[in-house]
Design a protein around this motif. Sequence first.
Motif, PDB file in Angstrom:
ATOM      1  N   UNK A  65       0.831  -1.203   0.000  1.00 23.78           N
ATOM      2  CA  UNK A  65       0.000   0.000   0.000  1.00 23.78           C
ATOM      3  C   UNK A  65       0.867   1.256   0.000  1.00 23.78           C
ATOM      4  N   UNK A  66       1.958   1.211   0.782  1.00 26.55           N
ATOM      5  CA  UNK A  66       2.836   2.379   0.795  1.00 26.55           C
ATOM      6  C   UNK A  66       3.442   2.596  -0.589  1.00 26.55           C
ATOM      7  N   UNK A  67       3.841   1.521  -1.242  1.00 28.80           N
ATOM      8  CA  UNK A  67       4.419   1.641  -2.572  1.00 28.80           C
ATOM      9  C   UNK A  67       3.406   2.223  -3.545  1.00 28.80           C
ATOM     10  N   UNK A  68       2.180   1.709  -3.499  1.00 28.52           N
ATOM     11  CA  UNK A  68       1.143   2.214  -4.392  1.00 28.52           C
ATOM     12  C   UNK A  68       0.868   3.687  -4.118  1.00 28.52           C
ATOM     13  N   UNK A  69       0.852   4.061  -2.837  1.00 26.26           N
ATOM     14  CA  UNK A  69       0.529   5.448  -2.485  1.00 26.26           C
ATOM     15  C   UNK A  69       1.534   6.430  -3.049  1.00 26.26           C
ATOM     16  N   UNK A  70       2.754   5.969  -3.251  1.00 25.13           N
ATOM     17  CA  UNK A  70       3.783   6.869  -3.766  1.00 25.13           C
ATOM     18  C   UNK A  70       3.781   6.859  -5.296  1.00 25.13           C
ATOM     19  N   UNK A  71       2.930   6.017  -5.856  1.00 25.10           N
ATOM     20  CA  UNK A  71       2.803   6.004  -7.308  1.00 25.10           C
ATOM     21  C   UNK A  71       3.538   4.873  -7.987  1.00 25.10           C
ATOM     22  N   UNK A  72       4.167   3.980  -7.191  1.00 28.08           N
ATOM     23  CA  UNK A  72       4.875   2.854  -7.794  1.00 28.08           C
ATOM     24  C   UNK A  72       3.862   1.808  -8.251  1.00 28.08           C
ATOM     25  N   UNK A  73       4.269   1.017  -9.253  1.00 32.85           N
ATOM     26  CA  UNK A  73       3.355  -0.009  -9.770  1.00 32.85           C
ATOM     27  C   UNK A  73       3.430  -1.271  -8.908  1.00 32.85           C
ATOM     28  N   UNK A  74       2.362  -2.091  -8.954  1.00 35.80           N
ATOM     29  CA  UNK A  74       2.400  -3.357  -8.200  1.00 35.80           C
ATOM     30  C   UNK A  74       3.595  -4.218  -8.580  1.00 35.80           C
ATOM     31  N   UNK A  75       3.937  -4.272  -9.866  1.00 38.20           N
ATOM     32  CA  UNK A  75       5.079  -5.074 -10.288  1.00 38.20           C
ATOM     33  C   UNK A  75       6.356  -4.575  -9.633  1.00 38.20           C
ATOM     34  N   UNK A  76       6.535  -3.254  -9.623  1.00 38.67           N
ATOM     35  CA  UNK A  76       7.726  -2.689  -8.995  1.00 38.67           C
ATOM     36  C   UNK A  76       7.765  -3.081  -7.533  1.00 38.67           C
ATOM     37  N   UNK A  77       6.616  -2.965  -6.887  1.00 32.57           N
ATOM     38  CA  UNK A  77       6.559  -3.285  -5.459  1.00 32.57           C
ATOM     39  C   UNK A  77       6.946  -4.733  -5.204  1.00 32.57           C
ATOM     40  N   UNK A  78       6.404  -5.656  -6.012  1.00 30.15           N
ATOM     41  CA  UNK A  78       6.704  -7.070  -5.794  1.00 30.15           C
ATOM     42  C   UNK A  78       8.191  -7.336  -6.026  1.00 30.15           C
ATOM     43  N   UNK A  79       8.733  -6.809  -7.122  1.00 27.98           N
ATOM     44  CA  UNK A  79      10.115  -7.129  -7.467  1.00 27.98           C
ATOM     45  C   UNK A  79      11.134  -6.424  -6.582  1.00 27.98           C
ATOM     46  N   UNK A  80      10.876  -5.163  -6.214  1.00 28.33           N
ATOM     47  CA  UNK A  80      11.900  -4.392  -5.506  1.00 28.33           C
ATOM     48  C   UNK A  80      11.684  -4.264  -4.010  1.00 28.33           C
ATOM     49  N   UNK A  81      10.480  -4.533  -3.555  1.00 29.36           N
ATOM     50  CA  UNK A  81      10.216  -4.334  -2.137  1.00 29.36           C
ATOM     51  C   UNK A  81       9.779  -5.618  -1.462  1.00 29.36           C
ATOM     52  N   UNK A  82       8.851  -6.368  -2.096  1.00 29.55           N
ATOM     53  CA  UNK A  82       8.317  -7.541  -1.407  1.00 29.55           C
ATOM     54  C   UNK A  82       9.220  -8.757  -1.519  1.00 29.55           C
ATOM     55  N   UNK A  83       9.678  -9.082  -2.737  1.00 33.79           N
ATOM     56  CA  UNK A  83      10.532 -10.266  -2.875  1.00 33.79           C
ATOM     57  C   UNK A  83      11.831 -10.145  -2.086  1.00 33.79           C
ATOM     58  N   UNK A  84      12.529  -8.976  -2.131  1.00 34.09           N
ATOM     59  CA  UNK A  84      13.740  -8.865  -1.296  1.00 34.09           C
ATOM     60  C   UNK A  84      13.454  -9.163   0.177  1.00 34.09           C
ATOM     61  N   UNK A  85      12.306  -8.749   0.668  1.00 36.37           N
ATOM     62  CA  UNK A  85      11.989  -9.013   2.068  1.00 36.37           C
ATOM     63  C   UNK A  85      11.616 -10.472   2.278  1.00 36.37           C
TER      64      UNK A  85
END
Lengths: 224, 268, 216
Positions: A118-138
Motif C-alpha cells: 500500500x505504501x508503494x502504491x501510495x507513492x505512485x509505484x506499480x504493483x510489479x515494482x513493489x513485488x520485485x523491488x520491495x516484497x521479494x527482497x523481504x
Amino acid sequence: MDFAFLFPYIPLLAKATLTTIALSIASLIGGGLLGLTIALARVLGGQGTNAVLAVVVDVVRMVPLLVQLLIWYLGLNAFGIRLDPFAASVIALSVNASGFISEIVRGAVLSIARGQREAALSVGLTPIFSVLNIEIPQAIPAITPALIGYYIGLIKDTSIAYIVGLLELTRMGSYIANEKFRPIETFIVVAAIYFMLCFPLSRLVPLIDRRMRQVGLAQEKLFV
Amino acid sequence: MSDAAGTSIIRIEDATKSFGANEVLKGLNLEIWPGEKVVMIGASGSGKSTLLRCINGLERLSSGRIVVDGMVVGDPQTSVTRLRSEVGMVFQQFNLFLNKTVLDNVALGPIHVRKVPKAAAYAEAMQLLSRVGLPEKAKEHPSRLSGGQQQRVAIARALAMHPKVMLFDEPTSALDPELVGEVLEVMRNLAREGMTMVVVTHELAFAEDVADVVIVLDQGVIVEQGPPSKLFRNPETPRARAFLSTLLDRSVRHETVAGAGSAGAGPS
Amino acid sequence: MYLRVISQNLPYFLGGLLTTIEVALFGAVAGLLIAVITASVRLSAPPLLKAPFIAYVEAFRNTPLLVQALILFFGPTEFRLHFDGFQTLAVVLALNTGAYMSEIIRGGLQSVPRGQLEAAASIGLSGRRTFTEIVLPQAIRAVYPAMSNQFIAVVLASSIGVIIGAGELTSRVLEVNSRTFRTTELLLFLTVAYVALALSMTTVIRVVGRRLERAY
C-alpha cells in the motif's frame, strides 16, 4: 563385505555423480525460473490467471515424478517429439520443481505485510515494482532455506532418471552391480555418495536460516 | 474555510462503499479546498479510514465519485500514477520499505515515478529528511528507528512526491505517547506552510490548533462539521456530542498522564 | 483415441490401484509406528541409545528412495534370500517414511510451548497425563499439515514399484504399455488415476482437519 572390486569403477562413478549434480543444478535453475514466473503471475495476475495456475501447480504436485518423467520421455515420443534421456529428465524435474518452488515463493511474498504494497502504491509505484523491488527482497530470508531444502530433495529425485536409462549415479550403480553380481556393496557406496552430497547441505539449512533472520533486512547485502 | 474564489481540490460526491454486506460509507458528500486543513474524527468503523483510502484509490467506491484536482478517481482515463503523485498518504503503521535505507525510502518515488535523476532525488531527499529532523538517519534501515522517527520519515517520503494534498490515516495512533509530539510537530509545520491536509486522528488538541474544519463521521455519514472552536465547545447533534464526550474524556486523561502530551518533544 | 485399451484392462488396473493403496497404507502405518518410536527415543533416551536411531533417520533422509529400494530388493540375493517387489516396496516405504515422519513428530512435540508443561506440573498433573491430555493434542494439531503431506507423498512414491515389479498401479499400466504401445491413452489414464487418488485423499484430509480445528 569387500569393496575393493569397485576401485576400477571410480572414474565411471565420478562421471555418473557429475551427471547427477548437473541434472540437479539444471533442474533447480529451470524449476526456479519457471516457479518464480508462476509465483509472480499468481501474485500480480487477476483471479482468472491465479485459478488456472493454481490447477497447474496442484496437478504437478499430485502426479508422481516418475510418471511425469515418462510423460515427457515416452508421451512426447508418441507425438513424434523425441527427447534424449537427459533433456527429458531436466524438463520433467524442472516442471515438477516449478510447482513446489512457486508455492515457496508465493507463500513468502504473501506473508509480507500488506502495508508495504500500500505504501508503494501510495507513492505512485506499480504493483510489479513493489513485488520485485520491495516484497521479494523481504521474502528472501524465508525463501532461501526452503529452497535449499528443496534442492536436497532434487538431488535425490534425480535418481528417477534411472527409468529412462540416463547414466546418473543410481543407473551406474545398477550397471556395476549387474556386472559384478555385488548389489549390496555397490548400492551402499552409491547411497554413501548421495549421502555425502545431501548431508552437508542439510546441516547448512538451519545455519543459513538463523543467519538470515539475524542479519535480516538491516543490510543491503545478505551475504557478507 | 472555503475559498470562494477557487475550486475545490477534492470533491466527494455521494460516496458509497460496501465490503460485502457491510455498508461502510453511505452517500457521503464533502468538498475540500486548497490549503484547507480537515480533521476527521469518529468511532472505529465509522468509515474515516476507508474514505481516506478511497481518495487515493487504494479502495474503490461502490458508487458515487471522488474528484481530485480535476481527476476522477477510478476512472479508466485517469492516470493512477498522476493521481498518487498528487495525493500523499501517511499510514498508521508507517509502512516504510523495510529492505531500503531511510534515504532510499524517500528517494524511491521521485526516481522511479517522477523520473528525477538520482543525484537530484537524493539531494532533495536529504533536504526533506532535514526538514523532518532526521538527516543523520539517512543511511539507516527503518528497523533501527523508533516509531516516531519512522513516521517522520514516512512524512518525508510522501512529501518527496510534491503532492498537492496530504492524507494522514491515524498517524500517531500506533506510537508510544512520548513519541507522538515529534510527529505532530512536523505536521504542524506542514500545515503552517500551507499544505492541504486531511487528517484522521484522535488528537483533539492538535485538531483545535491546526484544523480549519473538523468533520465528525458516524456509521458512514457526516454527522456534523464545523470549525473546531465551535464543534468542540458546542456540538449540535446528539451523536457528535456523545462521541466528543467520550473522546474528550479519554484525551484529558491522556494529557494528564503524559504530562507534556502533544507539545513538541523534539527528535529522540 | 483408443480407449478400449483402458476399458479392456480396467480390472487389472484397478487391482493395481488396490495394490498401491495397500502398499501405501502399510508404509504409512508402519512408518508412523517406527516414527513414534524413533521420535520418543530421540527425545528422551540416553545418547548411546539415541545414536543408532539418529543414524537411521539421517541415512534414510539423505539417500534416494530408489537406491534404498534397490538395496533391499537385490541385496538379499547375496544371502540367497529374495523378497518380491511388493514386499520390498512395502518395507522400504515404511522405513523411508518412518524417517521423515519421525522428524515431523519430533518437531511437533518440541513445538508445544514449555509453559504448557510448567502449568501442568504446577497443578499436579502427572507426566503421563500431561502428555496425553496436553502435549499430544497440541502436537497432533501442529503436525497435521506436514503429516498429511507425507501420506500423499507415500502414495506418489509407491510408483517406483515399477522398477522392482511390485504390481502396483504404475507397474501394471506400463506393463500393458509394453504390450500395446498405446502410450498416450495409458499415460493419460495413469495421470488421471493419481490425480483422482490424491484429490480424494486431500478431501478426506481437509474434512478431518476441520474436525480437529473445531475442538478448540
